[in-house]
Design a protein around this motif. Structure first.
Motif, PDB file in Angstrom:
ATOM      1  N   ALA A  68      -4.998   5.071   0.369  1.00  8.86           N
ATOM      2  CA  ALA A  68      -5.059   4.632  -1.027  1.00  8.86           C
ATOM      3  C   ALA A  68      -3.794   3.872  -1.406  1.00  8.86           C
ATOM      4  O   ALA A  68      -3.863   2.802  -2.015  1.00  8.86           O
ATOM      5  CB  ALA A  68      -5.252   5.835  -1.940  1.00  8.86           C
ATOM      6  N   GLU A  69      -2.642   4.391  -1.037  1.00  7.73           N
ATOM      7  CA  GLU A  69      -1.388   3.723  -1.381  1.00  7.73           C
ATOM      8  C   GLU A  69      -1.272   2.371  -0.678  1.00  7.73           C
ATOM      9  O   GLU A  69      -0.827   1.387  -1.270  1.00  7.73           O
ATOM     10  CB  GLU A  69      -0.205   4.612  -1.037  1.00  7.73           C
ATOM     11  CG  GLU A  69       1.085   4.087  -1.599  1.00  7.73           C
ATOM     12  CD  GLU A  69       2.207   5.103  -1.585  1.00  7.73           C
ATOM     13  OE1 GLU A  69       3.365   4.669  -1.432  1.00  7.73           O
ATOM     14  OE2 GLU A  69       1.936   6.310  -1.729  1.00  7.73           O
ATOM     15  N   GLN A  70      -1.710   2.294   0.583  1.00  6.41           N
ATOM     16  CA  GLN A  70      -1.658   1.026   1.309  1.00  6.41           C
ATOM     17  C   GLN A  70      -2.593  -0.008   0.690  1.00  6.41           C
ATOM     18  O   GLN A  70      -2.233  -1.181   0.559  1.00  6.41           O
ATOM     19  CB  GLN A  70      -2.008   1.244   2.779  1.00  6.41           C
ATOM     20  CG  GLN A  70      -0.926   1.970   3.544  1.00  6.41           C
ATOM     21  CD  GLN A  70      -1.357   2.346   4.951  1.00  6.41           C
ATOM     22  OE1 GLN A  70      -2.516   2.218   5.325  1.00  6.41           O
ATOM     23  NE2 GLN A  70      -0.403   2.819   5.744  1.00  6.41           N
ATOM     24  N   ALA A  71      -3.793   0.406   0.292  1.00 13.16           N
ATOM     25  CA  ALA A  71      -4.742  -0.523  -0.320  1.00 13.16           C
ATOM     26  C   ALA A  71      -4.214  -1.054  -1.653  1.00 13.16           C
ATOM     27  O   ALA A  71      -4.321  -2.242  -1.950  1.00 13.16           O
ATOM     28  CB  ALA A  71      -6.094   0.154  -0.534  1.00 13.16           C
ATOM     29  N   ILE A  72      -3.620  -0.177  -2.443  1.00 18.48           N
ATOM     30  CA  ILE A  72      -3.074  -0.609  -3.733  1.00 18.48           C
ATOM     31  C   ILE A  72      -1.844  -1.490  -3.525  1.00 18.48           C
ATOM     32  O   ILE A  72      -1.657  -2.473  -4.237  1.00 18.48           O
ATOM     33  CB  ILE A  72      -2.766   0.610  -4.623  1.00 18.48           C
ATOM     34  CG1 ILE A  72      -4.093   1.290  -5.012  1.00 18.48           C
ATOM     35  CG2 ILE A  72      -1.995   0.207  -5.867  1.00 18.48           C
ATOM     36  CD1 ILE A  72      -3.929   2.616  -5.709  1.00 18.48           C
ATOM     37  N   ALA A  73      -1.026  -1.180  -2.530  1.00 20.05           N
ATOM     38  CA  ALA A  73       0.147  -2.012  -2.239  1.00 20.05           C
ATOM     39  C   ALA A  73      -0.276  -3.426  -1.847  1.00 20.05           C
ATOM     40  O   ALA A  73       0.377  -4.400  -2.216  1.00 20.05           O
ATOM     41  CB  ALA A  73       0.984  -1.387  -1.127  1.00 20.05           C
ATOM     42  N   ARG A  74      -1.385  -3.559  -1.116  1.00 15.27           N
ATOM     43  CA  ARG A  74      -1.865  -4.879  -0.691  1.00 15.27           C
ATOM     44  C   ARG A  74      -2.511  -5.657  -1.828  1.00 15.27           C
ATOM     45  O   ARG A  74      -2.354  -6.863  -1.907  1.00 15.27           O
ATOM     46  CB  ARG A  74      -2.878  -4.742   0.447  1.00 15.27           C
ATOM     47  CG  ARG A  74      -2.275  -4.510   1.794  1.00 15.27           C
ATOM     48  CD  ARG A  74      -3.304  -4.668   2.902  1.00 15.27           C
ATOM     49  NE  ARG A  74      -4.542  -3.969   2.636  1.00 15.27           N
ATOM     50  CZ  ARG A  74      -4.808  -2.709   2.945  1.00 15.27           C
ATOM     51  NH1 ARG A  74      -3.902  -1.991   3.556  1.00 15.27           N
ATOM     52  NH2 ARG A  74      -5.971  -2.164   2.668  1.00 15.27           N
ATOM     53  N   GLY A  75      -3.277  -4.976  -2.695  1.00 13.80           N
ATOM     54  CA  GLY A  75      -4.069  -5.714  -3.669  1.00 13.80           C
ATOM     55  C   GLY A  75      -3.795  -5.425  -5.123  1.00 13.80           C
ATOM     56  O   GLY A  75      -4.439  -5.986  -5.989  1.00 13.80           O
ATOM     57  N   GLY A  76      -2.822  -4.571  -5.413  1.00 15.78           N
ATOM     58  CA  GLY A  76      -2.548  -4.228  -6.798  1.00 15.78           C
ATOM     59  C   GLY A  76      -1.685  -5.264  -7.503  1.00 15.78           C
ATOM     60  O   GLY A  76      -0.904  -5.972  -6.867  1.00 15.78           O
ATOM     61  N   SER A  77      -1.821  -5.327  -8.810  1.00 14.71           N
ATOM     62  CA  SER A  77      -0.982  -6.235  -9.596  1.00 14.71           C
ATOM     63  C   SER A  77       0.439  -5.687  -9.640  1.00 14.71           C
ATOM     64  O   SER A  77       0.689  -4.503  -9.379  1.00 14.71           O
ATOM     65  CB  SER A  77      -1.531  -6.371 -11.016  1.00 14.71           C
ATOM     66  OG  SER A  77      -1.398  -5.138 -11.703  1.00 14.71           O
ATOM     67  N   ASP A  78       1.384  -6.554  -9.995  1.00 12.89           N
ATOM     68  CA  ASP A  78       2.777  -6.122 -10.091  1.00 12.89           C
ATOM     69  C   ASP A  78       2.923  -5.003 -11.120  1.00 12.89           C
ATOM     70  O   ASP A  78       3.681  -4.061 -10.914  1.00 12.89           O
ATOM     71  CB  ASP A  78       3.676  -7.303 -10.459  1.00 12.89           C
ATOM     72  CG  ASP A  78       3.786  -8.311  -9.331  1.00 12.89           C
ATOM     73  OD1 ASP A  78       3.534  -7.932  -8.164  1.00 12.89           O
ATOM     74  OD2 ASP A  78       4.120  -9.470  -9.606  1.00 12.89           O
ATOM     75  N   GLU A  79       2.199  -5.096 -12.239  1.00 10.36           N
ATOM     76  CA  GLU A  79       2.269  -4.064 -13.271  1.00 10.36           C
ATOM     77  C   GLU A  79       1.779  -2.715 -12.748  1.00 10.36           C
ATOM     78  O   GLU A  79       2.383  -1.681 -13.016  1.00 10.36           O
ATOM     79  CB  GLU A  79       1.438  -4.462 -14.498  1.00 10.36           C
ATOM     80  CG  GLU A  79       1.955  -5.667 -15.248  1.00 10.36           C
ATOM     81  CD  GLU A  79       1.501  -6.998 -14.644  1.00 10.36           C
ATOM     82  OE1 GLU A  79       2.042  -8.029 -15.053  1.00 10.36           O
ATOM     83  OE2 GLU A  79       0.633  -7.017 -13.748  1.00 10.36           O
ATOM     84  N   LEU A  80       0.659  -2.734 -12.000  1.00  9.61           N
ATOM     85  CA  LEU A  80       0.115  -1.494 -11.447  1.00  9.61           C
ATOM     86  C   LEU A  80       1.082  -0.894 -10.430  1.00  9.61           C
ATOM     87  O   LEU A  80       1.338   0.312 -10.435  1.00  9.61           O
ATOM     88  CB  LEU A  80      -1.255  -1.741 -10.801  1.00  9.61           C
ATOM     89  CG  LEU A  80      -1.919  -0.531 -10.165  1.00  9.61           C
ATOM     90  CD1 LEU A  80      -2.221   0.528 -11.220  1.00  9.61           C
ATOM     91  CD2 LEU A  80      -3.195  -0.945  -9.441  1.00  9.61           C
ATOM     92  N   LEU A  81       1.646  -1.739  -9.566  1.00 15.45           N
ATOM     93  CA  LEU A  81       2.589  -1.251  -8.553  1.00 15.45           C
ATOM     94  C   LEU A  81       3.823  -0.649  -9.203  1.00 15.45           C
ATOM     95  O   LEU A  81       4.312   0.396  -8.763  1.00 15.45           O
ATOM     96  CB  LEU A  81       2.977  -2.385  -7.604  1.00 15.45           C
ATOM     97  CG  LEU A  81       1.839  -2.975  -6.782  1.00 15.45           C
ATOM     98  CD1 LEU A  81       2.334  -4.153  -5.968  1.00 15.45           C
ATOM     99  CD2 LEU A  81       1.187  -1.943  -5.899  1.00 15.45           C
ATOM    100  N   ASP A  82       4.326  -1.283 -10.259  1.00 14.17           N
ATOM    101  CA  ASP A  82       5.480  -0.732 -10.970  1.00 14.17           C
ATOM    102  C   ASP A  82       5.137   0.612 -11.597  1.00 14.17           C
ATOM    103  O   ASP A  82       5.911   1.563 -11.513  1.00 14.17           O
ATOM    104  CB  ASP A  82       5.959  -1.695 -12.063  1.00 14.17           C
ATOM    105  CG  ASP A  82       6.666  -2.915 -11.496  1.00 14.17           C
ATOM    106  OD1 ASP A  82       7.079  -2.866 -10.313  1.00 14.17           O
ATOM    107  OD2 ASP A  82       6.793  -3.906 -12.232  1.00 14.17           O
ATOM    108  N   ARG A  83       3.964   0.689 -12.248  1.00 15.16           N
ATOM    109  CA  ARG A  83       3.576   1.933 -12.924  1.00 15.16           C
ATOM    110  C   ARG A  83       3.407   3.084 -11.939  1.00 15.16           C
ATOM    111  O   ARG A  83       3.766   4.228 -12.224  1.00 15.16           O
ATOM    112  CB  ARG A  83       2.272   1.711 -13.694  1.00 15.16           C
ATOM    113  CG  ARG A  83       1.868   2.906 -14.536  1.00 15.16           C
ATOM    114  CD  ARG A  83       0.727   2.581 -15.468  1.00 15.16           C
ATOM    115  NE  ARG A  83      -0.504   2.244 -14.811  1.00 15.16           N
ATOM    116  CZ  ARG A  83      -1.372   3.134 -14.307  1.00 15.16           C
ATOM    117  NH1 ARG A  83      -1.124   4.430 -14.386  1.00 15.16           N
ATOM    118  NH2 ARG A  83      -2.486   2.734 -13.733  1.00 15.16           N
ATOM    119  N   LEU A  84       2.865   2.784 -10.748  1.00 13.19           N
ATOM    120  CA  LEU A  84       2.634   3.820  -9.737  1.00 13.19           C
ATOM    121  C   LEU A  84       3.833   4.013  -8.804  1.00 13.19           C
ATOM    122  O   LEU A  84       3.775   4.847  -7.897  1.00 13.19           O
ATOM    123  CB  LEU A  84       1.390   3.486  -8.912  1.00 13.19           C
ATOM    124  CG  LEU A  84       0.083   3.416  -9.689  1.00 13.19           C
ATOM    125  CD1 LEU A  84      -1.050   2.986  -8.778  1.00 13.19           C
ATOM    126  CD2 LEU A  84      -0.238   4.752 -10.342  1.00 13.19           C
TER     127      LEU A  84
END
Length: 102
Positions: A68-84
């Protein structure tokens, strides 16, 4: 081990399976693009074993934390990555523009 509801803390929880035979279940995040051309958001395979609370009606399951973390790191927005608080790989501008992926 006693099962406790993740939502209400109730003890009337039963274990079972979520989904159907065949296709794997996935948790699909919404598109991370704000522009007109959008791509699908990251997705993670969901484990079919799940739980249901008879107190509040909540149903839940699990995903592989690392996947899950790898998938979000690849495709998440900068805002989502910062929040998580997820460190993202460096952007490859051409692939980010074309596919919405890092």
């Amino acid at each position: 081990m006693e099962l406790i509801c993740a939502a209400c803390g109730g003890e009337r929880v039963v274990a079972g399976r979520i989904g159907w035979a065949g296709d794997p279940l996935v948790f699909q995040l919404p598109s991370q693009e704000k522009r007109f051309w959008r791509t699908l958001g990251p997705s993670v395979n969901v484990e079919p074993e799940g739980f249901m609370c008879l107190e509040c009606g909540t149903v839940w399951t699990r995903v592989d934390k690392r996947a899950a973390e790898q998938a979000i790191a690849r495709g998440g927005s900068d805002e989502l990555l910062d929040r998580l608080r997820i460190d993202a790989p460096p952007k490859r501008k051409w692939s980010w523009i074309l596919f919405g992926r890092r």
